[in-house]
Design an enzyme around this catalytic site. Structure first.
Site, PDB file in Angstrom:
ATOM      1  N   THR A 126       0.761  -1.310   0.039  1.00  0.00           N
ATOM      2  CA  THR A 126      -0.198   0.061  -0.466  1.00  0.00           C
ATOM      3  C   THR A 126       1.016   1.348  -0.061  1.00  0.00           C
ATOM      4  OG1 THR A 126      -1.378   1.334   1.778  1.00  0.00           O
ATOM      5  CG2 THR A 126       0.092  -0.067   2.458  1.00  0.00           C
ATOM      6  N   ASP A 127       0.498   2.204  -1.028  1.00  0.00           N
ATOM      7  CA  ASP A 127       0.957   3.631  -0.461  1.00  0.00           C
ATOM      8  C   ASP A 127       1.024   3.623   0.827  1.00  0.00           C
ATOM      9  OD1 ASP A 127      -1.301   4.346   0.128  1.00  0.00           O
ATOM     10  OD2 ASP A 127      -1.721   5.909  -1.804  1.00  0.00           O
ATOM     11  N   GLU A 128       0.240   3.949   1.714  1.00  0.00           N
ATOM     12  CA  GLU A 128       0.438   4.115   3.193  1.00  0.00           C
ATOM     13  C   GLU A 128       1.010   3.585   3.890  1.00  0.00           C
ATOM     14  OE1 GLU A 128      -3.213   3.754   5.976  1.00  0.00           O
ATOM     15  OE2 GLU A 128      -4.578   3.430   3.748  1.00  0.00           O
ATOM     16  N   TYR A 150      -1.721  -0.404  11.143  1.00  0.00           N
ATOM     17  CA  TYR A 150      -1.951  -0.923  10.136  1.00  0.00           C
ATOM     18  C   TYR A 150      -0.609  -0.704   8.596  1.00  0.00           C
ATOM     19  CZ  TYR A 150      -3.520  -1.257   5.195  1.00  0.00           C
ATOM     20  OH  TYR A 150      -3.376  -1.613   3.596  1.00  0.00           O
ATOM     21  N   SER A 151      -0.204   0.616   8.712  1.00  0.00           N
ATOM     22  CA  SER A 151       0.493   0.773   7.039  1.00  0.00           C
ATOM     23  C   SER A 151       2.104   0.741   8.835  1.00  0.00           C
ATOM     24  CB  SER A 151       0.435   2.228   7.274  1.00  0.00           C
ATOM     25  OG  SER A 151       0.818   2.944   8.349  1.00  0.00           O
ATOM     26  N   ALA A 152       1.646   0.704   9.468  1.00  0.00           N
ATOM     27  CA  ALA A 152       3.175   0.053   9.847  1.00  0.00           C
ATOM     28  C   ALA A 152       3.522  -2.357  10.036  1.00  0.00           C
ATOM     29  CB  ALA A 152       3.748   0.209  11.825  1.00  0.00           C
ATOM     30  N   LYS A 154       2.366  -3.536   8.325  1.00  0.00           N
ATOM     31  CA  LYS A 154       2.122  -3.692   5.560  1.00  0.00           C
ATOM     32  C   LYS A 154       3.723  -3.337   5.387  1.00  0.00           C
ATOM     33  CE  LYS A 154      -0.123  -4.738   3.144  1.00  0.00           C
ATOM     34  NZ  LYS A 154      -1.021  -5.820   2.221  1.00  0.00           N
ATOM     35  N   ASN A 179      -4.980   3.747  -3.115  1.00  0.00           N
ATOM     36  CA  ASN A 179      -7.334   3.025  -2.188  1.00  0.00           C
ATOM     37  C   ASN A 179      -7.170   2.909  -3.530  1.00  0.00           C
ATOM     38  OD1 ASN A 179      -6.229   5.323  -0.589  1.00  0.00           O
ATOM     39  ND2 ASN A 179      -8.057   4.970   0.045  1.00  0.00           N
ATOM     40  N   ASP A 272     -11.817  12.793  14.170  1.00  0.00           N
ATOM     41  CA  ASP A 272     -11.037  12.599  13.309  1.00  0.00           C
ATOM     42  C   ASP A 272     -10.737  11.280  13.521  1.00  0.00           C
ATOM     43  OD1 ASP A 272      -9.949  12.910  11.094  1.00  0.00           O
ATOM     44  OD2 ASP A 272      -8.556  14.738  11.155  1.00  0.00           O
ATOM     45  N   GLY A 275      -3.732  10.047  14.029  1.00  0.00           N
ATOM     46  CA  GLY A 275      -2.621  10.002  13.398  1.00  0.00           C
ATOM     47  C   GLY A 275      -3.133   9.632  12.037  1.00  0.00           C
TER      48      GLY A 275
HETATM   49  P1  NAD Z   1      -9.385  -7.127   2.932  1.00  0.00           P
HETATM   50  O1  NAD Z   1      -9.752  -6.643   3.921  1.00  0.00           O
HETATM   51  O2  NAD Z   1     -11.652  -7.154   1.723  1.00  0.00           O
HETATM   52  O3  NAD Z   1      -9.275  -9.137   2.328  1.00  0.00           O
HETATM   53  C1  NAD Z   1      -8.612  -9.744   3.494  1.00  0.00           C
HETATM   54  C2  NAD Z   1      -8.927 -10.604   2.766  1.00  0.00           C
HETATM   55  O4  NAD Z   1      -7.680 -11.437   3.687  1.00  0.00           O
HETATM   56  C3  NAD Z   1     -10.277 -11.093   3.628  1.00  0.00           C
HETATM   57  O5  NAD Z   1     -10.815 -11.597   3.101  1.00  0.00           O
HETATM   58  C4  NAD Z   1      -9.542 -11.741   4.932  1.00  0.00           C
HETATM   59  O6  NAD Z   1     -10.233 -12.771   5.240  1.00  0.00           O
HETATM   60  C5  NAD Z   1      -8.159 -12.973   4.234  1.00  0.00           C
HETATM   61  N1  NAD Z   1      -7.092 -13.301   5.466  1.00  0.00           N
HETATM   62  C6  NAD Z   1      -7.140 -11.770   6.658  1.00  0.00           C
HETATM   63  N2  NAD Z   1      -6.499 -12.903   7.477  1.00  0.00           N
HETATM   64  C7  NAD Z   1      -6.480 -13.897   6.819  1.00  0.00           C
HETATM   65  C8  NAD Z   1      -5.225 -14.790   7.670  1.00  0.00           C
HETATM   66  N3  NAD Z   1      -4.296 -14.928   8.853  1.00  0.00           N
HETATM   67  N4  NAD Z   1      -4.743 -15.914   6.951  1.00  0.00           N
HETATM   68  C9  NAD Z   1      -5.775 -15.570   5.293  1.00  0.00           C
HETATM   69  N5  NAD Z   1      -5.942 -15.061   5.455  1.00  0.00           N
HETATM   70  C10 NAD Z   1      -6.423 -13.861   5.445  1.00  0.00           C
HETATM   71  O7  NAD Z   1      -8.476  -6.618   1.778  1.00  0.00           O
HETATM   72  P2  NAD Z   1      -8.399  -5.666   0.383  1.00  0.00           P
HETATM   73  O8  NAD Z   1      -8.854  -4.152   0.402  1.00  0.00           O
HETATM   74  O9  NAD Z   1      -9.556  -6.151  -0.154  1.00  0.00           O
HETATM   75  O10 NAD Z   1      -6.521  -5.464   0.232  1.00  0.00           O
HETATM   76  C11 NAD Z   1      -6.366  -6.870  -0.105  1.00  0.00           C
HETATM   77  C12 NAD Z   1      -4.808  -6.217  -0.258  1.00  0.00           C
HETATM   78  O11 NAD Z   1      -4.316  -5.271  -1.061  1.00  0.00           O
HETATM   79  C13 NAD Z   1      -4.254  -5.972   1.674  1.00  0.00           C
HETATM   80  O12 NAD Z   1      -2.644  -6.308   1.218  1.00  0.00           O
HETATM   81  C14 NAD Z   1      -3.514  -4.852   1.511  1.00  0.00           C
HETATM   82  O13 NAD Z   1      -3.192  -4.698   2.187  1.00  0.00           O
HETATM   83  C15 NAD Z   1      -3.985  -4.104  -0.287  1.00  0.00           C
HETATM   84  N6  NAD Z   1      -3.919  -2.846  -0.342  1.00  0.00           N
HETATM   85  C16 NAD Z   1      -5.411  -2.352  -0.125  1.00  0.00           C
HETATM   86  C17 NAD Z   1      -6.128  -1.480  -0.696  1.00  0.00           C
HETATM   87  C18 NAD Z   1      -7.267  -0.763  -0.879  1.00  0.00           C
HETATM   88  O14 NAD Z   1      -7.455   0.245  -0.678  1.00  0.00           O
HETATM   89  N7  NAD Z   1      -8.939  -1.453   0.095  1.00  0.00           N
HETATM   90  C19 NAD Z   1      -5.224  -0.588  -1.615  1.00  0.00           C
HETATM   91  C20 NAD Z   1      -3.192  -0.904  -1.469  1.00  0.00           C
HETATM   92  C21 NAD Z   1      -3.267  -2.003  -1.055  1.00  0.00           C
HETATM   93  O1  DAU Z   2      -4.249   3.797   0.437  1.00  0.00           O
HETATM   94  C1  DAU Z   2      -4.599   2.482   0.447  1.00  0.00           C
HETATM   95  C2  DAU Z   2      -5.278   1.739   1.872  1.00  0.00           C
HETATM   96  O2  DAU Z   2      -6.667   2.747   1.318  1.00  0.00           O
HETATM   97  C3  DAU Z   2      -5.147   0.456   1.754  1.00  0.00           C
HETATM   98  O3  DAU Z   2      -3.969   0.184   2.092  1.00  0.00           O
HETATM   99  C4  DAU Z   2      -6.003   0.166   3.436  1.00  0.00           C
HETATM  100  O4  DAU Z   2      -6.075  -1.295   3.181  1.00  0.00           O
HETATM  101  C5  DAU Z   2      -6.825   0.349   3.031  1.00  0.00           C
HETATM  102  O5  DAU Z   2      -8.360   0.334   3.919  1.00  0.00           O
HETATM  103  C6  DAU Z   2      -7.158   2.362   2.439  1.00  0.00           C
HETATM  104  O6  DAU Z   2      -7.132   2.885   3.755  1.00  0.00           O
HETATM  105  P1  DAU Z   2      -7.781   4.605   3.587  1.00  0.00           P
HETATM  106  O7  DAU Z   2      -7.110   4.858   5.689  1.00  0.00           O
HETATM  107  O8  DAU Z   2      -7.307   5.944   2.777  1.00  0.00           O
HETATM  108  O9  DAU Z   2      -9.044   4.235   3.445  1.00  0.00           O
HETATM  109  P2  DAU Z   2     -10.917   4.642   4.503  1.00  0.00           P
HETATM  110  O10 DAU Z   2     -12.014   4.056   3.441  1.00  0.00           O
HETATM  111  O11 DAU Z   2     -10.838   3.605   5.236  1.00  0.00           O
HETATM  112  O12 DAU Z   2     -11.105   5.632   4.086  1.00  0.00           O
HETATM  113  C7  DAU Z   2     -10.581   6.717   3.467  1.00  0.00           C
HETATM  114  C8  DAU Z   2     -10.751   8.138   3.882  1.00  0.00           C
HETATM  115  O13 DAU Z   2     -11.942   8.286   4.733  1.00  0.00           O
HETATM  116  C9  DAU Z   2      -9.853   8.333   4.963  1.00  0.00           C
HETATM  117  O14 DAU Z   2      -8.456  10.318   5.010  1.00  0.00           O
HETATM  118  C10 DAU Z   2     -10.858   8.807   6.137  1.00  0.00           C
HETATM  119  C11 DAU Z   2     -11.557   9.168   5.680  1.00  0.00           C
HETATM  120  N1  DAU Z   2     -13.017   7.894   6.147  1.00  0.00           N
HETATM  121  C12 DAU Z   2     -13.143   7.268   6.472  1.00  0.00           C
HETATM  122  C13 DAU Z   2     -14.318   6.454   7.134  1.00  0.00           C
HETATM  123  C14 DAU Z   2     -14.111   5.186   7.178  1.00  0.00           C
HETATM  124  C15 DAU Z   2     -13.978   8.723   7.355  1.00  0.00           C
HETATM  125  O15 DAU Z   2     -13.878  10.160   6.490  1.00  0.00           O
HETATM  126  N2  DAU Z   2     -15.636   8.999   7.165  1.00  0.00           N
HETATM  127  C16 DAU Z   2     -15.737   6.524   7.395  1.00  0.00           C
HETATM  128  O16 DAU Z   2     -16.110   6.962   7.839  1.00  0.00           O
END
Ligand code: NAD
Ligand code: DAU
Length: 339
Positions: A126-128, A150-152, A154, A179, A272, A275
């Site tokens: 992730t970019d985080e 989370y980001s730590a 990753k 995202n 908010d 962090g």
């Molecule tokens: P998600 O939370 O929707 O799904 C994660 C999946 O991993 C789930 O099906 C869960 O059951 C499974 N899982 C969790 N712990 C496990 C374990 N110990 N063993 C086996 N399976 C396990 O995730 P997502 O949003 O689809 O993200 C997928 C990947 O992409 C992650 O590695 C995340 O860090 C990365 N990522 C996500 C985003 C985003 O915006 N969602 C952006 C950049 C990177």
């Molecule tokens: O940047 C990549 C990351 O994007 C991934 O690595 C993470 O797994 C994924 O969860 C996502 O993290 P964010 O923190 O960016 O996503 P989130 O959907 O939680 O929040 C997006 C933005 O919206 C963030 O600035 C927080 C804000 N937010 C989020 C929620 C859930 C709100 O304002 N209200 C909310 O209820």
């Protein structure tokens, strides 16, 4: 014929990738290993569950015995590690599982890839890990400055991947993505939470002043990027995946209100996130120049497609927004809404 292990394939992006690969590569065979945490959902894969090229195991990637046996039996060509705990707010409330799955889980897979001579592994990161930037964009060599558990976690996994390449020549490639958004995203994340709240005629909770910036990539575009990295990327390299579509949360919320025909009274500003990273921005020049990737979906096209999908699949998300979800939502928002 290639055999691919996808971990976390019952989650949001993993399930989209399984569907994409089965469509793109009729000769590939996919094995999905998922623990089925709250975020894992086999309903995400209903349409392909009986495909003879697909198999599912419910297991934890930190279970080294299971993983070793599986690699021994299956002799995978490729590994795509999507499995992770992924929600920043949950990592702030309860970080343990993040450290186990995101770091130890990745370590367990790297050990198996090393031992069984897998051709390639892609670590979906992730970019985080880069923290927040107020101007410019992160490149592949920007320093890691993670700000949430989370980001730590990753970032820890990414460091291990790099070390396994340098020390043992394990053929791993790392990606840092902005995202994701699209179908099958669990409704705790910003976009699906806001869309489903509006469909239920509820308010949407914006953290802080709403001027936080995220960069967005549609599911299909991310699948194409991982496809290119997997087949044509160079091992040991890092690729940023980003579109340049950077938006303030408040602007995105206003687009959603328009798409769903609601007025601004549905916006609720709340306390908010601790962090909270102010701005993410990704420089994906390397991916574009080296692998020829460009996004096919504009942000507006992707957002409209996502909204329509949630409108057409109410039973999918209504089932998720009940039971344990309600308890999480109350815990998460009670204190913030009342302050
Ligand atoms: P998600 O939370 O929707 O799904 C994660 C999946 O991993 C789930 O099906 C869960 O059951 C499974 N899982 C969790 N712990 C496990 C374990 N110990 N063993 C086996 N399976 C396990 O995730 P997502 O949003 O689809 O993200 C997928 C990947 O992409 C992650 O590695 C995340 O860090 C990365 N990522 C996500 C985003 C985003 O915006 N969602 C952006 C950049 C990177
Ligand atoms: O940047 C990549 C990351 O994007 C991934 O690595 C993470 O797994 C994924 O969860 C996502 O993290 P964010 O923190 O960016 O996503 P989130 O959907 O939680 O929040 C997006 C933005 O919206 C963030 O600035 C927080 C804000 N937010 C989020 C929620 C859930 C709100 O304002 N209200 C909310 O209820």
């Amino acid at each position: 014929m290639k055999k691919i292990l996808i971990t976390g394939g019952a989650g949001f992006m993993g399930s989209n990738m399984i569907r994409y690969l089965l469509r793109q590569y009729p000769e590939y065979c996919i094995v999905n290993v998922d623990k089925l945490t709250y975020a894992g959902n086999l309903n995400n894969l209903k349409d392909i569950a009986d495909d003879p090229r697909y198999r599912f195991y419910q297991a934890d990637i930190i279970d080294s015995k299971f993983i070793d046996d599986l690699f021994h039996r299956e002799q995978f060509d490729y590994v795509l590690n999507y499995a992770a705990e992924t929600h920043v707010d949950r990592s702030i409330m309860d970080p343990d599982a993040f450290l186990y799955t995101d770091i130890i889980g990745t370590f367990t897979l790297l050990e198996a890839v090393k031992k069984y001579g897998v051709e390639r592994m892609v670590q979906i990161s992730t970019d985080e890990v880069f923290g927040s930037t107020l101007d410019g964009a992160f490149t592949e060599v920007s320093p890691f400055q993670p700000n949430s558990p989370y980001s730590a976690s990753k970032a820890g996994a990414d460091h291990l991947c790099r070390a396994y390449f340098v020390t043992y020549q394990v053929p791993v490639i790392m990606t840092h993505s902005c995202n994701f958004y699209g179908p099958y995203q669990y409704p705790e994340k910003f976009l699906p939470l806001f869309i489903t709240n509006l469909l239920e005629d509820k308010k949407v909770p914006i953290y802080g002043d709403g001027k936080y910036v995220r960069e967005w990539i549609y599911t299909e575009d991310h699948c194409r990027a991982i496809d290119l990295v997997l087949h044509q990327g160079r091992v040991g390299e890092v690729y940023n995946i980003g579109t340049g579509y950077r938006q303030e949360n408040l602007s995105v919320t206003k687009l959603l209100l328009e798409l769903l025909d609601k007025d601004q009274s549905y916006i609720e500003f709340i306390k908010d996130r601790p962090g909270h990273d102010r701005r993410y921005a990704i420089d994906a020049t390397k991916l574009r120049n080296e692998l020829g990737w460009v996004p096919m979906f504009s942000f507006e096209q992707g957002l409209e497609a996502k909204v329509r999908w949630y409108q057409q699949n109410t039973s999918w998300w209504k089932e998720l927004k009940s039971g344990a979800y309600e308890a999480y939502y109350r815990q998460q928002y009670h204190e913030r809404l009342s302050s």
